[in-house]
Design a protein around this motif. Structure first.
Motif, PDB file in Angstrom:
ATOM      1  N   LYS A 218      20.397 -55.217 -30.184  1.00  0.00           N
ATOM      2  CA  LYS A 218      19.059 -54.915 -30.683  1.00  0.00           C
ATOM      3  C   LYS A 218      18.110 -56.051 -30.310  1.00  0.00           C
ATOM      4  O   LYS A 218      18.468 -57.219 -30.391  1.00  0.00           O
ATOM      5  CB  LYS A 218      19.078 -54.728 -32.204  1.00  0.00           C
ATOM      6  N   GLU A 219      16.920 -55.694 -29.891  1.00  0.00           N
ATOM      7  CA  GLU A 219      15.904 -56.680 -29.533  1.00  0.00           C
ATOM      8  C   GLU A 219      15.073 -57.012 -30.764  1.00  0.00           C
ATOM      9  O   GLU A 219      14.374 -56.156 -31.290  1.00  0.00           O
ATOM     10  CB  GLU A 219      14.999 -56.144 -28.417  1.00  0.00           C
ATOM     11  N   VAL A 220      15.184 -58.242 -31.208  1.00  0.00           N
ATOM     12  CA  VAL A 220      14.429 -58.681 -32.376  1.00  0.00           C
ATOM     13  C   VAL A 220      13.217 -59.494 -31.936  1.00  0.00           C
ATOM     14  O   VAL A 220      13.138 -59.947 -30.794  1.00  0.00           O
ATOM     15  CB  VAL A 220      15.312 -59.512 -33.342  1.00  0.00           C
ATOM     16  N   GLN A 221      12.278 -59.660 -32.858  1.00  0.00           N
ATOM     17  CA  GLN A 221      11.090 -60.457 -32.600  1.00  0.00           C
ATOM     18  C   GLN A 221      10.993 -61.559 -33.647  1.00  0.00           C
ATOM     19  O   GLN A 221      11.572 -61.450 -34.735  1.00  0.00           O
ATOM     20  CB  GLN A 221       9.835 -59.590 -32.659  1.00  0.00           C
ATOM     21  N   ILE A 222      10.243 -62.592 -33.300  1.00  0.00           N
ATOM     22  CA  ILE A 222      10.042 -63.714 -34.200  1.00  0.00           C
ATOM     23  C   ILE A 222       8.605 -63.703 -34.686  1.00  0.00           C
ATOM     24  O   ILE A 222       7.670 -63.639 -33.890  1.00  0.00           O
ATOM     25  CB  ILE A 222      10.324 -65.050 -33.488  1.00  0.00           C
ATOM     26  N   LYS A 223       8.451 -63.732 -35.995  1.00  0.00           N
ATOM     27  CA  LYS A 223       7.123 -63.933 -36.582  1.00  0.00           C
ATOM     28  C   LYS A 223       7.051 -65.414 -36.916  1.00  0.00           C
ATOM     29  O   LYS A 223       7.774 -65.891 -37.784  1.00  0.00           O
ATOM     30  CB  LYS A 223       6.915 -63.087 -37.835  1.00  0.00           C
ATOM     31  N   TRP A 224       6.206 -66.112 -36.176  1.00  0.00           N
ATOM     32  CA  TRP A 224       6.106 -67.564 -36.330  1.00  0.00           C
ATOM     33  C   TRP A 224       6.016 -67.916 -37.785  1.00  0.00           C
ATOM     34  O   TRP A 224       5.272 -67.297 -38.518  1.00  0.00           O
ATOM     35  CB  TRP A 224       4.869 -68.073 -35.568  1.00  0.00           C
ATOM     36  N   VAL A 225       6.668 -68.765 -38.263  1.00  0.00           N
ATOM     37  CA  VAL A 225       7.553 -69.710 -37.657  1.00  0.00           C
ATOM     38  C   VAL A 225       9.016 -69.411 -38.005  1.00  0.00           C
ATOM     39  O   VAL A 225       9.908 -69.894 -37.330  1.00  0.00           O
ATOM     40  CB  VAL A 225       7.178 -71.138 -38.099  1.00  0.00           C
ATOM     41  N   ASN A 226       9.274 -68.615 -39.013  1.00  0.00           N
ATOM     42  CA  ASN A 226      10.657 -68.556 -39.499  1.00  0.00           C
ATOM     43  C   ASN A 226      11.175 -67.182 -39.892  1.00  0.00           C
ATOM     44  O   ASN A 226      12.157 -67.081 -40.595  1.00  0.00           O
ATOM     45  CB  ASN A 226      10.814 -69.488 -40.701  1.00  0.00           C
ATOM     46  N   ASP A 227      10.551 -66.120 -39.433  1.00  0.00           N
ATOM     47  CA  ASP A 227      11.018 -64.781 -39.806  1.00  0.00           C
ATOM     48  C   ASP A 227      11.466 -64.010 -38.570  1.00  0.00           C
ATOM     49  O   ASP A 227      10.837 -64.083 -37.512  1.00  0.00           O
ATOM     50  CB  ASP A 227       9.909 -63.988 -40.500  1.00  0.00           C
ATOM     51  N   ILE A 228      12.535 -63.250 -38.717  1.00  0.00           N
ATOM     52  CA  ILE A 228      13.050 -62.410 -37.637  1.00  0.00           C
ATOM     53  C   ILE A 228      12.811 -60.953 -38.040  1.00  0.00           C
ATOM     54  O   ILE A 228      13.147 -60.539 -39.147  1.00  0.00           O
ATOM     55  CB  ILE A 228      14.564 -62.656 -37.408  1.00  0.00           C
ATOM     56  N   PHE A 229      12.240 -60.187 -37.116  1.00  0.00           N
ATOM     57  CA  PHE A 229      11.884 -58.796 -37.373  1.00  0.00           C
ATOM     58  C   PHE A 229      12.609 -57.857 -36.415  1.00  0.00           C
ATOM     59  O   PHE A 229      12.832 -58.185 -35.248  1.00  0.00           O
ATOM     60  CB  PHE A 229      10.372 -58.601 -37.184  1.00  0.00           C
ATOM     61  N   PHE A 230      12.947 -56.688 -36.936  1.00  0.00           N
ATOM     62  CA  PHE A 230      13.462 -55.600 -36.122  1.00  0.00           C
ATOM     63  C   PHE A 230      12.833 -54.317 -36.632  1.00  0.00           C
ATOM     64  O   PHE A 230      12.819 -54.062 -37.839  1.00  0.00           O
ATOM     65  CB  PHE A 230      14.994 -55.504 -36.208  1.00  0.00           C
ATOM     66  N   GLY A 231      12.303 -53.523 -35.734  1.00  0.00           N
ATOM     67  CA  GLY A 231      11.679 -52.258 -36.133  1.00  0.00           C
ATOM     68  C   GLY A 231      10.510 -52.455 -37.078  1.00  0.00           C
ATOM     69  O   GLY A 231      10.272 -51.604 -37.933  1.00  0.00           O
ATOM     70  N   GLY A 232       9.797 -53.555 -36.938  1.00  0.00           N
ATOM     71  CA  GLY A 232       8.629 -53.814 -37.777  1.00  0.00           C
ATOM     72  C   GLY A 232       8.945 -54.303 -39.174  1.00  0.00           C
ATOM     73  O   GLY A 232       8.058 -54.415 -40.012  1.00  0.00           O
TER      74      GLY A 232
END
Length: 155
Positions: A4-18
């Motif tokens: 799964k491709e996750v994203q980083i919300k600066w500075v410390n959160d990891i998101f998947f599917g919003g």
């Protein structure tokens, strides 16, 4: 491990599917004489297979959602990846991937700094991991951890 491709919300959160699936807290203790880190403390919370969230979190919290993945496998891989990063932390080899996975860069954001709510355009992440923001008047600032809470502007 999941593909799964996750994203980083600066500075410390990891998101998947919003939705936020992980949060990371770090603390560093520096040696003032040498300017190097003496200790790094890392706390990571990951929602692995959580399905039911309280109503106030159901729209914003998610989970990895892979029942084939065990906690032990996940912990092992996270530890392996962290140790690899820590061994090479001085060369910042992870910054390019951090930039690529950002869900904040390129967006208008709101943040609090010194108790004041500000709006700006998140233009980049610098080589030290700071969030570069550009204000409407063209001036820029670099946000560092511990100073701000970032909210991506909706719309």
């Amino acid at each position: 491990l999941t593909g799964k491709e996750v994203q980083i919300k600066w500075v410390n959160d990891i998101f998947f599917g919003g939705k936020k699936i992980s949060g990371i807290l770090t603390e560093a203790v520096a040696d003032m004489e040498t300017g190097t880190f003496k200790h790094i403390i890392i706390g990571i919370g990951i929602n692995l297979n959580t399905e039911d969230f309280p109503p106030e979190l159901s729209d914003i919290a998610g989970s990895v959602g892979d029942s084939k993945l065990s906690r032990s496998e996940l912990i092992s891989e996270v530890t392996t990846q962290l140790l690899g990063l820590i061994e090479n932390i001085q060369n910042n080899s992870f910054i390019d991937e951090y930039r690529e996975r950002s869900c904040v860069v390129g967006k208008e954001i709101e943040f609090y700094k010194n108790g004041e709510k500000l709006s700006a355009f998140a233009s980049d992440i610098d080589d030290s991991g700071g969030l570069v923001v550009t204000f409407a008047d063209g001036t820029t600032d670099i946000l560092r951890s511990g100073e701000v809470s970032v909210r991506v502007t909706q719309g």
